[in-house]
Design a protein around this motif. Sequence first.
Motif, mmCIF file in Angstrom:
data_model
loop_
_atom_site.group_PDB
_atom_site.id
_atom_site.type_symbol
_atom_site.label_atom_id
_atom_site.label_comp_id
_atom_site.label_asym_id
_atom_site.label_seq_id
_atom_site.Cartn_x
_atom_site.Cartn_y
_atom_site.Cartn_z
ATOM 1 N N THR A 2 0.404 -1.365 -0.232
ATOM 2 C CA THR A 2 0.092 -0.045 0.093
ATOM 3 C C THR A 2 0.728 1.512 -0.397
ATOM 4 O O THR A 2 0.208 2.316 -0.145
ATOM 5 N N THR A 3 2.611 0.783 0.223
ATOM 6 C CA THR A 3 2.687 2.022 0.109
ATOM 7 C C THR A 3 3.750 2.227 -1.121
ATOM 8 O O THR A 3 4.067 2.709 -1.539
ATOM 9 N N ARG A 5 2.281 1.443 -4.140
ATOM 10 C CA ARG A 5 1.258 1.565 -5.309
ATOM 11 C C ARG A 5 0.517 2.563 -5.066
ATOM 12 O O ARG A 5 0.024 2.515 -4.038
ATOM 13 N N ASP A 6 -0.821 2.676 -5.873
ATOM 14 C CA ASP A 6 -1.848 4.068 -5.890
ATOM 15 C C ASP A 6 -3.118 3.050 -5.221
ATOM 16 O O ASP A 6 -3.094 2.457 -4.963
ATOM 17 N N HIS A 7 -3.393 4.199 -3.835
ATOM 18 C CA HIS A 7 -4.130 3.065 -3.553
ATOM 19 C C HIS A 7 -5.545 2.572 -4.416
ATOM 20 O O HIS A 7 -6.047 1.572 -4.212
ATOM 21 N N CYS A 8 -5.926 3.637 -5.072
ATOM 22 C CA CYS A 8 -7.049 2.798 -6.162
ATOM 23 C C CYS A 8 -6.271 1.791 -6.811
ATOM 24 O O CYS A 8 -7.545 1.265 -6.945
ATOM 25 N N TRP A 9 -4.840 1.927 -7.023
ATOM 26 C CA TRP A 9 -5.074 0.519 -8.216
ATOM 27 C C TRP A 9 -5.564 -0.410 -7.426
ATOM 28 O O TRP A 9 -5.579 -1.822 -7.844
#
Length: 64
Positions: A2-3, A5-9
């Motif tokens: 989660t750090t 990659r983009d949260h939405c992805w």
Amino acid sequence: MTTRRDHCWVARYVAEPDRVLADGDPIAAELFARYQNVRMPNLRLAQEEVAVLLSYIEKQGHGR
């Protein structure tokens, strides 16, 4: 995860990894190749379940 990659992805990939890979997403394709073409299963999680799962993962990552 989660750090990096983009949260939405991440949320979309957790919710529908098969579709993300089929759509030709370069990150999904790279992960698929890196992990010897093992597909992440689509667990058919509801959006609320995805949110709870990502929240849990993020909390576990703090302090490491």
